[in-house]
Design a protein around this motif. Sequence first.
Motif, PDB file in Angstrom:
ATOM      1  N   VAL A 146     -77.275  21.126 -61.606  1.00  0.00           N
ATOM      2  CA  VAL A 146     -76.241  20.381 -60.915  1.00  0.00           C
ATOM      3  C   VAL A 146     -75.409  20.119 -62.327  1.00  0.00           C
ATOM      4  O   VAL A 146     -74.374  19.896 -62.118  1.00  0.00           O
ATOM      5  CB  VAL A 146     -76.226  19.760 -59.968  1.00  0.00           C
ATOM      6  CG1 VAL A 146     -74.438  18.718 -59.771  1.00  0.00           C
ATOM      7  CG2 VAL A 146     -77.255  20.248 -58.562  1.00  0.00           C
ATOM      8  N   TYR A 182     -71.582  25.507 -55.772  1.00  0.00           N
ATOM      9  CA  TYR A 182     -73.168  24.584 -55.471  1.00  0.00           C
ATOM     10  C   TYR A 182     -73.813  24.777 -54.026  1.00  0.00           C
ATOM     11  O   TYR A 182     -74.672  24.310 -53.618  1.00  0.00           O
ATOM     12  CB  TYR A 182     -73.197  23.105 -56.323  1.00  0.00           C
ATOM     13  CG  TYR A 182     -73.693  23.313 -57.537  1.00  0.00           C
ATOM     14  CD1 TYR A 182     -74.515  23.659 -58.255  1.00  0.00           C
ATOM     15  CD2 TYR A 182     -72.101  21.889 -58.027  1.00  0.00           C
ATOM     16  CE1 TYR A 182     -74.413  23.397 -59.618  1.00  0.00           C
ATOM     17  CE2 TYR A 182     -72.296  22.379 -59.485  1.00  0.00           C
ATOM     18  CZ  TYR A 182     -73.559  23.264 -60.257  1.00  0.00           C
ATOM     19  OH  TYR A 182     -73.207  22.918 -61.314  1.00  0.00           O
ATOM     20  N   THR A 238     -77.135  16.743 -55.569  1.00  0.00           N
ATOM     21  CA  THR A 238     -78.202  17.749 -55.422  1.00  0.00           C
ATOM     22  C   THR A 238     -78.754  16.981 -53.922  1.00  0.00           C
ATOM     23  O   THR A 238     -79.108  17.656 -53.073  1.00  0.00           O
ATOM     24  CB  THR A 238     -79.022  17.784 -56.386  1.00  0.00           C
ATOM     25  OG1 THR A 238     -78.794  17.514 -57.574  1.00  0.00           O
ATOM     26  CG2 THR A 238     -80.567  18.192 -56.754  1.00  0.00           C
TER      27      THR A 238
END
Length: 313
Positions: free
Chosen positions: A7, A139, A308
């Motif tokens: 990330v 993501y 994250t």
Amino acid sequence: MSMTSKVLSGLMGLCVGDALGVPVEFTSRAERSRSPVTSMQGYGTWDVPPGTWSDDSSLTFCLAESLCEGFSLDAIAQSFWRWYNNNHWTARGEVFDVGNTTFLAITNIKQGVPPLEAGEKSERSNGNGSLMRILPIAYYHKILTFSELISRTHQVSCITHAHLRSQMACGIYISIAVALLEGANPNTAYQQGLKNIEDIYSNAKYASERSHFTRVMSGEIAQLSEESINSSGYVIDTLEASLWCLLNSSSYAEAVLKAVNLGEDTDTTAAVTGGLAAIYYGVENIPKEWIEQVARKDDIIDLANRLTVILNY
């Protein structure tokens, strides 16, 4: 590489590429050939200090921050408005280099137009303003099915750039980014990304636009000569140029410098290239002196950590 660093790699890699290109935006390829960029510079086109990033990174960070609270098109759209109106997620408290299509969409958002209706839909509105900021959607690849991921990619593009061509450019880019996140090398990720997206873009809905992606979808973009690669603000040019730079380099630094030295829309070409390149090469392989010069470095690291956590990696 841990997901946290993936990330951070993508966000920082995009931002560093953007900042490298800002001082020489709009300069010609001939100028860059005579005086190539080799390090982080300042001032130049926008008269800003070294490490200053543009709207490309600002809107990427707005999107990433919005995703920290879950997926909401309204929240993303409002974040874009806060950037334009309140200098939210600007490098140094100032908005500059705003694309006209993005400006018109943000004006619509301010007037209460729903996010999926705010973006420009005309063929002339296919600048690179949604492609430059779409990376954080990648993501979600472990949380959503691939078709859901691409659907959300299209929706986020539509907030500012609603034409099918812009949506498809974002979809191809995200598909390749996902393959990189899953561990493929750049060439394999390119081929796998095209294969994965083919089932979606073979639908009749996209038939009228496929001819614009012939060079990318051929799987042979890397074999084209530099002279045949355009680096304007047109979304197809940016997608082609970023993939060409990624596939014709062997390090993060080489990829983004190649992008900057193509000239013209230097910051966006390098940002779009840099996001992909850094996912593959890792944040640890971005030159440390470049990261140290980037504005709000610690805020970017914090944002990557927050994203994250919310994605449960």
